[in-house]
Write a protein that holds these residues in place. Structure first.
Motif, short mmCIF file in Angstrom:
data_model
loop_
_atom_site.label_atom_id
_atom_site.label_comp_id
_atom_site.label_asym_id
_atom_site.label_seq_id
_atom_site.Cartn_x
_atom_site.Cartn_y
_atom_site.Cartn_z
N ALA A 122 0.83 -1.21 0.00
CA ALA A 122 0.00 0.00 0.00
C ALA A 122 0.87 1.25 0.00
O ALA A 122 1.81 1.38 0.79
CB ALA A 122 -0.93 0.00 1.21
N SER A 123 0.54 2.18 -0.88
CA SER A 123 1.24 3.48 -0.90
C SER A 123 0.26 4.62 -0.65
O SER A 123 0.52 5.76 -1.03
CB SER A 123 1.96 3.68 -2.24
OG SER A 123 1.07 3.55 -3.32
N ASP A 124 -0.85 4.32 -0.03
CA ASP A 124 -1.84 5.30 0.43
C ASP A 124 -2.05 5.04 1.91
O ASP A 124 -2.27 3.89 2.32
CB ASP A 124 -3.14 5.12 -0.36
CG ASP A 124 -4.24 6.07 0.09
OD1 ASP A 124 -4.42 7.12 -0.54
OD2 ASP A 124 -4.91 5.75 1.09
N LEU A 126 -4.42 5.68 4.10
CA LEU A 126 -5.70 5.12 4.53
C LEU A 126 -5.81 3.66 4.09
O LEU A 126 -6.33 2.82 4.83
CB LEU A 126 -6.86 5.94 3.95
CG LEU A 126 -8.25 5.61 4.49
CD1 LEU A 126 -8.32 5.80 6.01
CD2 LEU A 126 -9.32 6.47 3.81
N LEU A 127 -5.34 3.35 2.90
CA LEU A 127 -5.34 1.97 2.41
C LEU A 127 -4.41 1.11 3.27
O LEU A 127 -4.73 -0.04 3.58
CB LEU A 127 -4.91 1.94 0.95
CG LEU A 127 -5.00 0.59 0.24
CD1 LEU A 127 -6.45 0.15 0.11
CD2 LEU A 127 -4.35 0.67 -1.14
N PHE A 128 -3.28 1.66 3.65
CA PHE A 128 -2.35 0.96 4.55
C PHE A 128 -3.04 0.61 5.86
O PHE A 128 -2.94 -0.53 6.35
CB PHE A 128 -1.13 1.84 4.81
CG PHE A 128 -0.21 1.33 5.87
CD1 PHE A 128 0.72 0.33 5.60
CD2 PHE A 128 -0.26 1.85 7.16
CE1 PHE A 128 1.57 -0.14 6.59
CE2 PHE A 128 0.60 1.39 8.16
CZ PHE A 128 1.51 0.39 7.87
N TYR A 129 -3.77 1.58 6.41
CA TYR A 129 -4.48 1.31 7.67
C TYR A 129 -5.56 0.26 7.47
O TYR A 129 -5.76 -0.60 8.34
CB TYR A 129 -5.11 2.61 8.19
CG TYR A 129 -5.85 2.42 9.49
CD1 TYR A 129 -5.16 2.36 10.70
CD2 TYR A 129 -7.24 2.28 9.52
CE1 TYR A 129 -5.83 2.16 11.89
CE2 TYR A 129 -7.91 2.10 10.71
CZ TYR A 129 -7.20 2.03 11.90
OH TYR A 129 -7.87 1.83 13.07
N PHE A 130 -6.24 0.29 6.35
CA PHE A 130 -7.27 -0.71 6.05
C PHE A 130 -6.68 -2.12 6.06
O PHE A 130 -7.22 -3.03 6.70
CB PHE A 130 -7.91 -0.39 4.69
CG PHE A 130 -8.84 -1.46 4.18
CD1 PHE A 130 -10.14 -1.54 4.64
CD2 PHE A 130 -8.40 -2.38 3.23
CE1 PHE A 130 -11.00 -2.53 4.17
CE2 PHE A 130 -9.24 -3.37 2.76
CZ PHE A 130 -10.55 -3.45 3.23
N ALA A 186 -2.05 10.09 -0.02
CA ALA A 186 -0.99 9.51 -0.83
C ALA A 186 0.34 9.56 -0.09
O ALA A 186 0.65 10.55 0.59
CB ALA A 186 -0.88 10.24 -2.17
N MET A 187 1.12 8.51 -0.22
CA MET A 187 2.42 8.46 0.44
C MET A 187 3.31 9.61 -0.02
O MET A 187 4.04 10.20 0.80
CB MET A 187 3.10 7.12 0.13
CG MET A 187 4.41 6.89 0.83
SD MET A 187 5.00 5.18 0.67
CE MET A 187 5.31 5.10 -1.10
N SER A 188 3.25 9.96 -1.29
CA SER A 188 4.07 11.06 -1.80
C SER A 188 3.70 12.38 -1.13
O SER A 188 4.58 13.21 -0.83
CB SER A 188 3.90 11.18 -3.31
OG SER A 188 2.53 11.37 -3.66
#
Length: 488
Positions: A122-124, A126-130, A186-188
């Motif tokens: 995951a590089s987002d 919120l998606l990482f937390y999901f 976004a991670m960036s």
């Protein structure tokens, strides 16, 4: 495409496994689909220079500034490879284990693999937390349903610890999100921020606590030995071989690059927690009679060294951490497989009730000796290069005021690990046979297959670690460069 497949394959196969009620059929299904996932993960290493294969970015929650964004750098590829290799090995090694409602057990195992793969790619935020939470939920049900006698209380403690840490991390993610210029997860966008030093200080602890609990680092480790002891061995293998790497990965991916000033400001206190945990866990491991608890405390000490190498902030140390995450996973899974074989045959994990196994089960004895010596980083085994690089990084650190002390104390823990490991080998393999081991039988073909593959990996990676170092070099450079910023 590859990161999408690493998530979709275990997700779909896990959901379908709920529908396969026949025991043997669901085992075969789980094994075959895990092998397919492994092949995809291997392809991630084979096509390491084809960057277009490792990107995915599609709208997910556009109103919140979140997208289904996946990416794979060298660190992600190594951890996905570890996860891909581990699952077929676990399924084969525990093929003869029995479970109530096996379709539910294997379905949850595959769904946990989905969460693990998602965390690593995951590089987002919120998606990482999901995916972080998705990996926890199947683990909770696996431990609480198929665990030992104290499984409910132990699993509840495990869940509360990790869930509180997750909530703290979520607060930190939301805070950073609202301070991004484009209100993006976004991670960036997170990496571009240069928050004030005071804000980075408390954000450091919000992220750190979540990751420290997962690793686990002292004093947040108390859930781990009981959970490892009470969980089914297949689940313990995933927890200790793969899931704890989520915490180290989270520090390198999200904490160090996003709040580098906080890392520099509180690196020494965090490193002190790591070395205290290394000594404490090693001393407690020396007192253990139960093999599972001994390995559990050993894992705490080894993970503490990884944390130490990160918090003293050195390039070679971070390189060592990335190499060691993979190697530790291989070694600890090998140890758990052997413990499972011993417990299944003799009905005990107590070293005091074993003995003389080298006379009756020479193949098992050879396997245990090699994996155990790899776990204490004997030269020419895979763990040696990782630990050497991490200690080298601690010794050469320019950010820590106490790195020489950390080096000496950490070195003591390595000596202690050799003491309790050799003591374990002596009690289990040598001396006279006990009433339980007098008629011991050697391991079966499927068990030999898995262990031989692991041992080949241990030796090959110990003799020739260059591919692992090269695979993670660019990830190390990218992360290390973001750990140095000017105070705003």
């Amino acid at each position: 495409m590859i990161p999408v497949l690493l998530i979709v394959i275990p997700l779909v196969s896990g959901l379908l496994a709920f529908l396969i009620k026949q025991d043997k059929s669901v085992r075969v299904w789980s094994l075959l689909t895990s092998i397919i996932t492994m092949v995809v993960a291997v392809a991630g290493i084979a096509f390491i220079h084809k960057a277009s294969y490792f990107q995915c970015d599609v709208p997910w929650l556009p109103s919140l500034g979140s997208s289904f964004s996946l990416t794979m750098d060298g660190m992600s590829k190594m951890l996905c490879l570890l996860t891909g290799i581990a699952y077929p090995g676990i399924f084969i090694a525990t093929w003869n284990s029995t479970y109530r409602n096996p379709h539910q057990f294997f379905a949850l195992m595959l769904l946990m693999q989905t969460g693990l793969m998602g965390v690593f790619v995951a590089s987002d935020a919120l998606l990482f937390y999901f995916f972080w939470e998705l990996a926890l939920i199947p683990a909770y049900f696996l431990c609480s349903t198929w665990g030992g006698e104290r499984r409910v209380a132990v699993t509840f403690k495990f869940f509360i610890y990790t869930f509180i840490g997750s909530l703290l991390m979520l607060v930190g993610i939301i805070w950073v999100y609202f301070h991004t210029p484009d209100h993006s997860f976004a991670m960036s966008s997170f990496y571009k921020l240069n928050l004030p030093g005071a804000q980075q200080g408390w954000l450091f602890w919000m992220f750190f606590l979540a990751f420290a609990i997962k690793i686990p680092l002292f004093p947040f480790h108390t859930w781990q030995p009981d959970t490892y002891e009470q969980s089914p061995t297949a689940v313990t293998m995933v927890l200790s071989g793969i899931m704890v790497k989520m915490g180290v990965f989270g520090i390198l991916r999200w904490l160090a690059p996003v709040v580098p000033v906080g890392l520099w400001g509180y690196g020494d206190p965090a490193a002190s927690m790591c070395v205290i945990g290394m000594i404490y866990a090693s001393i407690v491991a020396m007192q253990q009679d139960d093999l599972k608890r001994l390995i559990a405390y050993s894992s705490i000490a080894h993970m503490g060294l990884m944390g130490l190498a990160i918090f003293v902030t050195s390039s070679v140390g971070i390189q060592g951490v990335m190499v060691q995450m993979f190697n530790h996973g291989i070694n600890i899974i090998g140890l758990w497989i052997i413990v499972e074989l011993i417990e299944r045959q003799f009905g005990t994990r107590k070293m005091s009730e074993l003995g003389g196994l080298a006379q009756k089960a020479p193949t098992l004895a050879i396997m245990l000796v090699i994996v155990s010596l790899a776990n204490v980083a004997l030269p020419l085994t895979n763990a040696f290069i990782g630990e050497f690089m991490m200690f080298n990084g601690v010794f050469g650190s320019k950010s820590s005021n106490y790195h020489y002390i950390f080096m000496v104390v950490g070195g003591i823990s390595i000596i202690l690990s050799a003491v309790y490991t050799l003591n374990m080998l002596q009690k289990v393999l040598y001396g006279n046979t006990s009433t339980l081991t007098a008629n011991a039988k050697d391991i079966r073909g499927n068990e030999k297959l898995v262990l031989v593959v692991l041992l080949i990996g241990i030796v090959v990676m110990g003799v020739y670690p260059k591919p692992m170092i090269e695979a993670t070099r660019h990830a190390v450079d990218a992360i290390y460069s973001k750990m140095f910023v000017k105070l705003p």
